[in-house]
Design a protein around this motif. Structure first.
Motif, mmCIF file in Angstrom:
data_model
loop_
_atom_site.group_PDB
_atom_site.id
_atom_site.type_symbol
_atom_site.label_atom_id
_atom_site.label_comp_id
_atom_site.label_asym_id
_atom_site.label_seq_id
_atom_site.Cartn_x
_atom_site.Cartn_y
_atom_site.Cartn_z
ATOM 1 N N PHE A 192 0.833 -1.107 0.055
ATOM 2 C CA PHE A 192 0.121 -0.007 0.120
ATOM 3 C C PHE A 192 0.717 1.456 -0.119
ATOM 4 O O PHE A 192 0.299 2.421 0.117
ATOM 5 C CB PHE A 192 -0.832 -0.011 1.124
ATOM 6 N N HIS A 195 -0.103 4.144 -2.095
ATOM 7 C CA HIS A 195 -1.797 4.173 -2.619
ATOM 8 C C HIS A 195 -2.567 5.038 -1.543
ATOM 9 O O HIS A 195 -2.227 5.309 -0.516
ATOM 10 C CB HIS A 195 -2.005 2.631 -2.035
ATOM 11 N N GLU A 198 -2.908 4.405 1.967
ATOM 12 C CA GLU A 198 -1.678 3.841 2.830
ATOM 13 C C GLU A 198 -1.771 4.397 4.104
ATOM 14 O O GLU A 198 -1.374 3.616 5.351
ATOM 15 C CB GLU A 198 -0.456 4.654 2.195
ATOM 16 N N TYR A 292 -9.722 -1.223 -0.930
ATOM 17 C CA TYR A 292 -8.617 -2.163 -0.283
ATOM 18 C C TYR A 292 -8.604 -3.590 -0.729
ATOM 19 O O TYR A 292 -7.499 -4.204 -0.997
ATOM 20 C CB TYR A 292 -8.737 -2.304 1.240
ATOM 21 N N GLN A 295 -6.472 -3.649 -4.144
ATOM 22 C CA GLN A 295 -5.180 -3.535 -3.730
ATOM 23 C C GLN A 295 -4.487 -4.907 -3.410
ATOM 24 O O GLN A 295 -3.542 -4.980 -3.827
ATOM 25 C CB GLN A 295 -4.886 -2.270 -3.215
#
Length: 379
Positions: A192, A195, A198, A292, A295
């Motif tokens: 993450f 991202h 994060e 979430y 990813q």
């Protein structure tokens, strides 16, 4: 023992069931027989019978069904006194598990035996073949109806709460499943990096915050000098929109320390407003979960639900030997009993550490070591 005004039946030594007849139900056509259990002497049962007769006279002439009571009286009452998500939970339990079987019963006709059979037969909605509801879920349903019937009793609609004579479900100790190891947690943080989510992943793993709490965080919620984060609100998806609510308990409103490694991740990302934004506003909780999932799968990692990052935080702390009170406070639980129920030791590492910490009684203590006092005979 039958009387013209009612009856008293001894069902066990010192235990009596008293009942009265107050006409017929306009819902089912059956005779209305309010009853209750009395513990004590027969004289005390007679006094209780007299009181039941007085209260029975206050019962409504036109009885309501359980469905009418729950949907037209109880839910409108709790809507003004409970959080929207809590009421949504009540409404779901009522519509899926209570009303389908019990809804047409007159409120005053409910019996402990009927309720016990209903509770034992609860099953998952739409499961094929029929799959029994878990003990924990059955307990949620039990508590929901118990609270509603207690309110009906307070309002004088029924003489007593028949569910009080039904033994509640007893779920076993919860074992957290699908939590990340330390190595997997590090892999999630790497996946993450850069991202939009994060900062939320860092705080989920580092502080064990709930999804609603993460969604409601502002950059001003973080004190980088003190190294803390303060939780004062949560965001929830509700009927197609996002609502803001205060934490559900005083212990959920908390300020806790952020690990140094999480602060190191967060400092370069520091901004203004929500930690995660979308189209100029905070990202809604449902969208956070969707991003979430996307990813995690894109990174090829073992998937665990977003809420399990909170479980991971708790389990890793317990594995590291952090005391239960501190873990409970960080999670925002109302009592340590809640933490103990949901976060028993997920591995044998803490138990192994405890065993290794016990000194070998065969070896002499180092010189100067303090000897332990003799235990008191009264212990």
């Amino acid at each position: 023992m039958r009387r013209e005004v009612g009856s008293i039946t001894q069902i066990a030594p010192g235990v009596f069931r008293i009942s009265v007849s107050v006409g017929y139900s306009t819902v089912t056509g059956r005779r209305r027989r309010p009853s209750q259990i009395v513990r004590g002497t027969e004289r005390e049962a007679e006094i209780a019978l007299a009181r039941l007769l007085l209260s029975a006279g206050k019962l409504p002439e036109n009885e309501v069904s359980l469905r009418q009571f729950l949907e037209e009286m109880y839910l409108p009452h709790v809507e003004k006194r409970r959080r929207a998500k809590t009421v949504d939970g009540y409404r779901s339990l009522i519509s899926h598990h209570i009303v389908p079987e019990l809804g047409n019963s007159a409120l005053t006709d409910l019996t402990p035996y009927q309720l016990s059979r209903w509770l034992d037969g609860l099953s998952k909605v739409g499961s094929d073949p029929v799959e029994p509801l878990s003990e924990q879920s059955r307990l949620h349903v039990y508590r929901c109806l118990f609270a509603a019937l207690r309110k009906a009793m307070q309002w004088g609609l029924i003489a007593d709460n028949p569910l009080q004579a039904v033994e509640p479900p007893k779920p076993g100790r919860h074992q957290p499943k699908d939590v990340l190891t330390v190595e997997e947690s590090a892999a999630y943080l790497r996946a993450f990096a850069g991202h939009p989510l994060e900062p939320l992943i860092a705080l989920a793993l580092g502080c064990g915050l709930r999804r609603s709490e993460l969604a409601g965080l502002l950059w001003s919620s973080l004190d980088f000098e003190a190294g803390t984060v303060t939780v004062t609100r949560g965001l929830h998806d509700h009927k197609g929109t996002v609502i803001e609510e205060k934490p559900k308990s005083a212990t959920s409103r908390r300020t806790i320390a952020v690990p140094a490694w999480a602060l190191e991740i967060l400092r370069p990302l520091r901004g203004i407003g929500p930690l995660v934004t979308l189209d100029g506003g905070p990202m809604r909780p449902g969208r956070i979960s969707a991003e979430y999932v996307r990813q995690v799968h894109a990174a090829g990692l073992r998937y665990v639900p977003l809420k399990n990052l909170r479980h991971t935080h708790a389990c890793l702390m317990l594995d590291a030997g952090v005391d239960l009170y501190t873990v409970s406070r960080r999670l925002g639980h109302s009592t340590t009993a809640v933490t103990e129920l949901h976060y028993v030791d997920p591995s044998d590492r803490a138990d192994r550490s405890a065993a290794e910490a016990l000194a070998d009684p065969r070896k002499p203590e180092p010189s100067g070591a303090k000897s332990h006092p003799e235990p008191s005979k009264s212990m």
